[in-house]
Design a protein around this motif. Structure first.
Motif, PDB file in Angstrom:
ATOM      1  N   THR A 177       0.842  -1.190   0.000  1.00  0.00           N
ATOM      2  CA  THR A 177       0.000   0.000   0.000  1.00  0.00           C
ATOM      3  C   THR A 177       0.884   1.249   0.000  1.00  0.00           C
ATOM      4  O   THR A 177       2.112   1.155   0.090  1.00  0.00           O
ATOM      5  N   VAL A 183       0.357  -6.329   0.743  1.00  0.00           N
ATOM      6  CA  VAL A 183      -0.966  -6.721   0.262  1.00  0.00           C
ATOM      7  C   VAL A 183      -0.835  -8.072  -0.424  1.00  0.00           C
ATOM      8  O   VAL A 183       0.032  -8.254  -1.281  1.00  0.00           O
ATOM      9  N   VAL A 201      -7.849  -3.574  -0.226  1.00  0.00           N
ATOM     10  CA  VAL A 201      -7.198  -2.270  -0.032  1.00  0.00           C
ATOM     11  C   VAL A 201      -6.502  -1.865  -1.324  1.00  0.00           C
ATOM     12  O   VAL A 201      -6.100  -2.718  -2.118  1.00  0.00           O
TER      13      VAL A 201
END
Length: 208
Positions: A177, A183, A201
């Motif tokens: 991120t 992630v 996300v």
């Protein structure tokens, strides 16, 4: 920052390779002056460099566009130029699309390289839309001639109309991120033009 590459190389070594948003590709002949700064490519108005890497003649150059088109070809098709050169046609971009990623992989190791793409919506605020991700072996994408259009690398789902992030490199590929948190990317998808899997996300970057 676009990337980092050594500026000293012996004859026959891989050379600095640049890709631009308008689809130009350039390999620099490696003759660098003894100065603090200098140009390595002459850009057309409105164009910009989107990636750099080192490429030897037998390596594969991979270009990815915002409309999910991927093109790969042998680096020997791009003859090295002097620093003032504008480069040559790398990939033919559709209207409104641009190159967003450059990858260079060994020509004898396609099976060990992956393509990761994340689809989103162009109207969404950057960094706010998780989108959908897809990871596919590079060897599922056929080679085509330099200066041509690519092949589809991800099928857009409803509400998606662009690639927000793309990366090409040796496995495993990692995603983070904007704050640097990891992630998890989806499992490898063998079909080259399948749709992606939903993320929870937004991803800021992908790399090896």
């Amino acid at each position: 920052m676009i990337g980092l590459a050594p500026l000293t190389a012996a004859e026959g070594d891989p050379v600095l390779t640049l890709a631009t948003a308008h689809g130009r590709i350039k390999r620099v002949n490696g003759a660098y002056p003894n100065k603090e700064s200098w140009e390595v490519i002459t850009l057309a108005e409105g164009d910009s460099v989107v990636g750099c890497a080192l490429a030897g003649d037998t390596d594969q150059v991979v270009l990815m566009t915002s409309d999910a088109q991927l093109l790969r070809f042998e680096a020997s098709l791009v003859r090295p130029q002097g620093r003032a050169g504008q480069g040559i046609a790398g990939i033919r971009c559709a209207e409104g699309a641009q190159v967003i990623a450059l990858g260079v992989v060994p020509g004898d190791d396609l099976a060990g390289s992956l393509v990761a793409t994340i689809a989103s919506n162009a109207q969404a605020l950057p960094g706010t839309e998780p989108g959908s991700a897809k990871v596919t072996p590079l060897d599922r994408f056929p080679a085509k001639g330099r200066g041509t259009g690519g092949v589809r690398a991800q099928r857009f789902l409803r509400g998606e109309n662009m690639l927000a992030v793309a990366a090409i490199g040796p496995e495993p590929l990692r995603a983070i991120t904007a704050s640097g948190q990891p992630v998890e990317l989806p499992e490898v998808e063998e079909k080259r033009d399948a749709s992606g899997s939903a993320l929870t996300v937004p991803v800021a970057a992908i790399g090896s």
